[in-house]
Write a protein that holds these residues in place. Structure first.
Motif, PDB file in Angstrom:
ATOM      1  N   GLN A  71       0.832  -1.189   0.000  1.00 12.71           N
ATOM      2  CA  GLN A  71       0.000   0.000   0.000  1.00 12.71           C
ATOM      3  C   GLN A  71       0.878   1.254   0.000  1.00 12.71           C
ATOM      4  O   GLN A  71       1.963   1.268   0.579  1.00 12.71           O
ATOM      5  CB  GLN A  71      -0.920   0.010   1.228  1.00 12.71           C
ATOM      6  CG  GLN A  71      -1.903  -1.147   1.281  1.00 12.71           C
ATOM      7  CD  GLN A  71      -2.930  -1.072   0.157  1.00 12.71           C
ATOM      8  OE1 GLN A  71      -3.342   0.016  -0.255  1.00 12.71           O
ATOM      9  NE2 GLN A  71      -3.343  -2.224  -0.336  1.00 12.71           N
ATOM     10  N   VAL A  72       0.391   2.316  -0.658  1.00 12.89           N
ATOM     11  CA  VAL A  72       1.158   3.556  -0.728  1.00 12.89           C
ATOM     12  C   VAL A  72       1.433   4.097   0.670  1.00 12.89           C
ATOM     13  O   VAL A  72       2.536   4.565   0.974  1.00 12.89           O
ATOM     14  CB  VAL A  72       0.416   4.612  -1.577  1.00 12.89           C
ATOM     15  CG1 VAL A  72       1.173   5.941  -1.558  1.00 12.89           C
ATOM     16  CG2 VAL A  72       0.250   4.130  -3.007  1.00 12.89           C
ATOM     17  N   GLY A  73       0.436   4.027   1.543  1.00 15.16           N
ATOM     18  CA  GLY A  73       0.619   4.504   2.909  1.00 15.16           C
ATOM     19  C   GLY A  73       1.707   3.737   3.643  1.00 15.16           C
ATOM     20  O   GLY A  73       2.496   4.317   4.396  1.00 15.16           O
ATOM     21  N   THR A  74       1.752   2.423   3.418  1.00 13.78           N
ATOM     22  CA  THR A  74       2.798   1.605   4.039  1.00 13.78           C
ATOM     23  C   THR A  74       4.175   2.022   3.547  1.00 13.78           C
ATOM     24  O   THR A  74       5.125   2.146   4.325  1.00 13.78           O
ATOM     25  CB  THR A  74       2.568   0.117   3.723  1.00 13.78           C
ATOM     26  OG1 THR A  74       1.284  -0.284   4.215  1.00 13.78           O
ATOM     27  CG2 THR A  74       3.647  -0.749   4.364  1.00 13.78           C
ATOM     28  N   VAL A  75       4.278   2.266   2.243  1.00 13.08           N
ATOM     29  CA  VAL A  75       5.558   2.682   1.663  1.00 13.08           C
ATOM     30  C   VAL A  75       5.990   4.031   2.224  1.00 13.08           C
ATOM     31  O   VAL A  75       7.158   4.227   2.589  1.00 13.08           O
ATOM     32  CB  VAL A  75       5.462   2.746   0.124  1.00 13.08           C
ATOM     33  CG1 VAL A  75       6.734   3.346  -0.471  1.00 13.08           C
ATOM     34  CG2 VAL A  75       5.211   1.363  -0.451  1.00 13.08           C
TER      35      VAL A  75
END
Length: 250
Positions: free
Chosen positions: A72-76
């Motif tokens: 997920q973008v948020g995780t990255v």
């Protein structure tokens, strides 16, 4: 036909996951995701010498990293903040992400060489190849010849010289701690280039980190760069010719 394409691989020590950094990283919330993402980012950066590049001109962004790593973008985005704090990732001047420890982990080989290595391991397991014995070419089809491994001895001499230099009295300088200078060399550069010596150390550090290039003498390289820049900045010398007639004074 033999396959001589180049490919790259990571060299991880057996205690990689037991290092202080990885233990702390994986103990965080979503730490296992961060650990998985870190390895994928290492792999993505191998061909570019540790720089995360989408192509020859565009660096990866958190969005593209998320796409290629399937996170997920948020995780990255959260992971990148942690990696930056831990010194695992650095941001270059052009905004690209650089994997700081990549030079300690990177390896390079060819499919032909790897097949040869696997065959040697198989023969050793079967006790068909003694330790330190002559190299044996793996089985090949008719017309497929195992090429000899050729390495320029000058490269061995250069690499040995660099390794000896880095292990002796030289100290590490620069943002990436990859510029090695003795105290005498540093003092000489400071005396010769009192206002710009630090800039050239950083310039050399970033250049080697981004390209993977190595130099036999970092002090000589800095001196050469500074000398070339000084020549470019110097105003052109114009020759003036004067003619004086008899009985005239200048």
């Amino acid at each position: 036909m033999s396959d001589n394409r180049k490919y790259y691989y990571l060299k991880l020590k057996e205690n990689f996951y037991n290092s202080e950094t990885m233990v702390i990283l994986e103990s965080m919330q979503d730490g296992l995701l961060y650990s998985n993402l870190l390895l994928k980012m290492y792999l993505m950066s191998l061909k570019s010498g540790g720089i995360l590049m989408l192509n020859d001109h565009l660096p990866h962004t958190p969005q593209t990293i998320a796409t290629f790593t399937r996170h997920q973008v948020g995780t990255v985005e959260r992971a990148l903040k942690v990696f930056l704090e831990f010194g695992l990732v650095e941001i270059l001047t052009d905004g690209a992400y650089y994997m700081a420890d990549i030079q300690l982990l990177i390896g390079q080989s060819s499919t032909e060489g790897e097949r040869k290595k696997k065959e040697r391991m198989r023969l050793k397991r079967q006790k068909l190849l003694p330790s330190g014995g002559a190299d044996i070419c793996p089985p090949y089809s008719q017309g497929d010849i195992c090429p000899p491994e050729i390495r320029d001895k000058r490269l061995d001499i250069r690499d040995k010289s660099i390794e000896n230099r880095e292990s002796e009295s030289a100290r590490a300088y620069g943002r990436y701690q990859n510029v090695f200078l003795t105290d005498e060399e540093l003092a000489d550069l400071q005396a010769s280039f009192p206002t710009v010596w630090g800039q050239y150390i950083e310039k050399l550090s970033e250049y080697m980190a981004s390209t993977g290039k190595r130099y036999q003498s970092h002090a000589a390289t800095i001196r050469r760069w500074a000398g070339e820049d000084a020549k470019k900045a110097a105003p052109p010398i114009r020759n003036r010719y004067y003619s004086v007639k008899e009985d005239e004074t200048v």
